[in-house]
Design a protein around this motif. Structure first.
Motif, PDB file in Angstrom:
ATOM      1  N   ASN A 157       0.823  -1.203   0.000  1.00  0.00           N
ATOM      2  CA  ASN A 157       0.000   0.000   0.000  1.00  0.00           C
ATOM      3  C   ASN A 157       0.863   1.260   0.000  1.00  0.00           C
ATOM      4  OD1 ASN A 157      -2.494   1.370   0.003  1.00  0.00           O
ATOM      5  ND2 ASN A 157      -2.317   1.696   2.223  1.00  0.00           N
ATOM      6  N   LYS A 161       1.179   4.124  -3.028  1.00  0.00           N
ATOM      7  CA  LYS A 161       0.972   5.553  -2.780  1.00  0.00           C
ATOM      8  C   LYS A 161       2.194   6.365  -3.183  1.00  0.00           C
ATOM      9  CE  LYS A 161      -2.491   5.475   0.831  1.00  0.00           C
ATOM     10  NZ  LYS A 161      -2.802   5.776   2.229  1.00  0.00           N
ATOM     11  N   GLU A 171      -5.460   9.879  -7.104  1.00  0.00           N
ATOM     12  CA  GLU A 171      -5.978   8.591  -6.634  1.00  0.00           C
ATOM     13  C   GLU A 171      -6.844   7.896  -7.688  1.00  0.00           C
ATOM     14  OE1 GLU A 171      -5.884   6.821  -3.601  1.00  0.00           O
ATOM     15  OE2 GLU A 171      -4.263   8.113  -2.899  1.00  0.00           O
TER      16      GLU A 171
END
Length: 193
Positions: A157, A161, A171
């Motif tokens: 994760n 990002k 996003e």
């Protein structure tokens, strides 16, 4: 041989030389079929090209004009049949849906991706490759890395990002890539249980 198939000295004409003598009658015939001067000229040109490239199929001593007119007529009707099957796309809407993105865009995006991916810490790259590119489940990746499942999830994760930040992506923005492994690394659905 007829008089038209011989030159002034009585020798047979090269069939290619004889084609020129039939241009005016071919143009008149083409004009009667197309009713358009420009289209008639194109049709005569197509006929001459076909006749020239297939001159070996012409039997010397036979009627060159009939042979040329047959080619012209067949070309005209073939183009008409083809035109019936074609779809008019005046505003380009259909073409736009059928177009393919140029390969260089994908290569440029892939180059940017590689640069960004190399900036990630080794643990995040490892998690993204195992879970994203290789398609392993989080549990399998955790066993390979000898760590907890949550640790692999966290590394993947954080890596995604950070990649999005380095690539200046929002996003909700999709990256235009052609490489399925790279797409899998970016994808949030990879590594699902």
């Amino acid at each position: 041989m007829t008089r038209k198939n011989v030159d002034a000295s009585g020798l047979p004409l090269d069939p290619r030389d004889e084609i020129i003598t039939h241009l005016k009658p071919m143009r008149a015939f083409a004009l009667s079929l197309t009713r358009d001067m420009a289209r008639a000229d194109d049709l005569v040109q197509d006929t001459v090209v076909k006749a020239w490239t297939n001159i070996d199929k012409f039997t010397v001593g036979t009627n060159m004009r009939a042979w040329l007119f047959t080619i012209l007529r067949n070309t005209f009707y073939s183009e008409r049949r083809k035109a019936k099957r074609e779809v008019a796309d005046v505003d380009g809407a259909m073409t736009e849906r059928m177009s393919v993105k140029p390969a260089h865009d994908g290569h440029l995006a892939l180059t940017d991706f590689r640069r960004a991916f190399e900036q990630l810490p080794a643990e995040q790259r490892e998690a993204l490759i195992l879970v994203g590119a290789q398609g392993f489940a989080y549990e399998e990746a955790a066993k390979m890395c000898n760590c907890a499942v949550g640790t692999v999830k966290s590394r993947a994760n954080r890596g995604r990002k950070r990649l999005a930040e380095l690539l200046h992506m929002r996003e909700d923005e999709a990256m235009e890539l052609t490489d399925q492994a790279t797409i899998a690394v970016i994808s949030r659905s990879s590594g699902s249980i």
